[in-house]
Scaffold this active site. Structure first.
Site, short mmCIF file in Angstrom:
data_model
loop_
_atom_site.label_atom_id
_atom_site.label_comp_id
_atom_site.label_asym_id
_atom_site.label_seq_id
_atom_site.Cartn_x
_atom_site.Cartn_y
_atom_site.Cartn_z
CG ASN A 152 -0.31 -0.08 2.53
OD1 ASN A 152 0.76 -0.69 2.66
ND2 ASN A 152 -0.92 0.51 3.53
CD GLU A 250 2.40 -0.37 10.20
OE1 GLU A 250 1.22 -0.54 10.60
OE2 GLU A 250 2.69 -0.16 9.02
CB CYS A 284 -2.06 0.34 8.27
SG CYS A 284 -0.61 1.40 8.34
CD GLU A 458 8.57 0.10 10.10
OE1 GLU A 458 9.38 -0.63 9.49
OE2 GLU A 458 7.48 0.45 9.63
#
Length: 477
Positions: A152, A250, A284, A458
């Protein structure tokens, strides 16, 4: 024209898979095959593992300032090639070119930030307990990294893993999504052209389950970093456990939005519509469950429906396009199933609700109002252009509903009252909270979720620390 040749990168050499296997790369906006994605064989994966293992020691020993220079040069090359890379990204992912440009620019910025921060991987001195004792805490790279990135965000998902690992002094084997390989290849060429030693960065593609099983069964990688679904995260976590690899996960989300009675409705609608339909909702952190105070729910829903109906859908290379396609036909089918279920259970369809009858994987921006809790879309992450709006009455009620799912990535709050905002910030089960805006991802700030949205971060100093381990040394003379 698709302007990238898709190759594996193993031990500093771009090449095809040794067994000649591969799969077509399809433009989701047109349905046309634009390239072939080579698959790495087991022998290719072993070669990548060996190369990363050999390269780790010298790269770890290289002074941080030298690693910094290579990374800064790579960032400059990403900037120089931004337009070409952005077009590649749009053709393989579908998002509008303006969004692709922003994502590639973010990637150059993130590379520079990690390069700078890598020079500041400080330890500390702890006072000794006896005369002549010196106690030192070191930060050192964790080792070879096996990384997996989702389709994505073909640029930012990839660069966080590459740049974080390299800045910490790790070598890396990256498997990015076969739906969007070209952006990763373009970045790999930038790092190679910047002088990155062979074997420090390796890039592979293949059948996801086969690649992850092979890489994670090896004792060589000491760290796993994944951007992907919760289901995949659980699978890789189990595989990593066999050799006790460190992990950063993640994973998926189902972001609640809390729009309180005192919120600026026009601002909330404009801000949230832009965030909801960005990348066709395939984000997300996308707002998905819209809890709106009953006193303004009608006006909010009408505003969202108007925004959705006005969006121009099309090929991301068209400058007038505001929303592109879904990544694949299967995603259109999944969204349709969720929408049909919600409407069948009493939700009101205010906009969209169907796939467009045209080439490509286009699904109309959709707004549902008064969605019942029993609808699947209230518990299953839609990952598409659907806004589900539900009225609420009290603070305690909306917090309970927002926290009812096992996910905990992003959440958003809209209110003019500072006390309400602070109470919501503390009560929400989420790794990321945006108040009156949705810009919750920058190179310098931590990005990650809690509960079944994963763990670890991250970006930010936390993102660098994810690729480091701690060593304590105590001397006594």
């Amino acid at each position: 024209m698709y302007e990238e040749t898709i190759d594996l990168l193993i031990d500093g050499v771009f090449r095809k898979g040794s067994e000649g296997k591969g799969q077509p790369l399809v433009n989701p906006a047109t349905g046309e095959e634009i390239a072939t994605v080579p698959h790495a064989s087991a022998a290719d994966l072993d070669a990548a593992l060996a190369a990363a293992d050999r390269a780790f020691g010298p790269w770890k020993a290289l002074p941080a300032v030298n690693r910094y220079k290579i990374m800064m040069k790579a960032a400059d090359l990403i900037d120089e090639r931004l337009e070409t890379i952005a077009r590649v990204l749009t053709m393989e992912n579908g998002k509008p070119l303006a969004e692709a440009r922003g994502e590639v620019a973010f990637s150059a910025e993130a590379t520079r930030w990690y390069a700078e921060e890598g020079k500041r991987a400080y330890g500390r001195i702890v006072p000794g307990r006896v005369p002549g004792q010196r106690q030192m805490v070191y930060k050192e790279p964790v080792g070879v990294v096996a990384a997996f990135a989702a389709w994505n965000f073909p640029a930012s998902n990839v660069i966080r893993k590459i740049s974080g690992a390299l800045a910490a002094g790790c070598s890396i084997i990256l498997k990015t999504a076969e739906e969007t390989p070209g952006t990763a290849v373009a970045f790999a060429r930038c790092f190679q052209d910047a002088g990155l030693p062979k074997g420090v960065l390796n890039l592979v593609f293949g059948v996801p389950d086969e690649v992850s099983l092979h890489l994670l069964a090896s004792p060589i990688p000491r760290k796993v970093s994944l951007t992907g679904s919760t289901a995949v995260g659980k699978l890789l976590q189990k595989r990593a456990a066999d050799t006790l690899k460190r992990t950063t996960m993640e994973l998926g989300g189902h972001a609640p939005v809390l729009v309180f009675a005192d919120a600026d409705v026009d601002h909330a609608v404009a801000t949230l519509a832009a965030a909801k339909f960005r990348n066709a909702g395939q984000v997300c952190t996308s707002p998905t469950r819209f809890f709106v105070h009953e006193s303004i729910a009608g006006a909010f829903a009408a505003g969202m429906a108007a925004k959705a109906a006005a969006l121009k859908l099309g090929n991301g290379l068209d400058p007038e396009t505001q929303m592109g396609p879904m990544i694949a036909p299967r995603r259109c089918d999944a969204i349709q199933s969720l929408v049909d279920d919600a409407v069948g259970k009493g939700a009101e369809l205010l906009a969209g609700g169907q796939r467009l009858d045209r080439p490509g994987n286009f699904y109309a921006p959709t707004v549902l109002s008064n969605v019942p809790e029993s609808a699947r879309i209230m518990s299953e992450e839609p990952f598409g252009p659907v806004a589900s709006i539900v009225p609420f009455s009290t603070f305690d009620e909306v917090i309970a509903r927002a926290n009812a799912l096992p996910y905990g990535l992003a959440s958003f709050v809209f209110t003019k009252d500072g006390a309400t905002a602070r109470d919501a910030e503390m009560a929400l089960e989420a790794g990321l909270v945006g108040v009156n805006h949705t810009m919750i991802s920058t190179p310098e700030t931590p990005f990650g979720g809690v509960n079944e949205s994963g763990f670890g971060s991250e970006s930010g100093i936390e993102g660098l620390e994810a690729f480091q381990r701690t060593k304590f040394v105590s001397e006594l003379f």
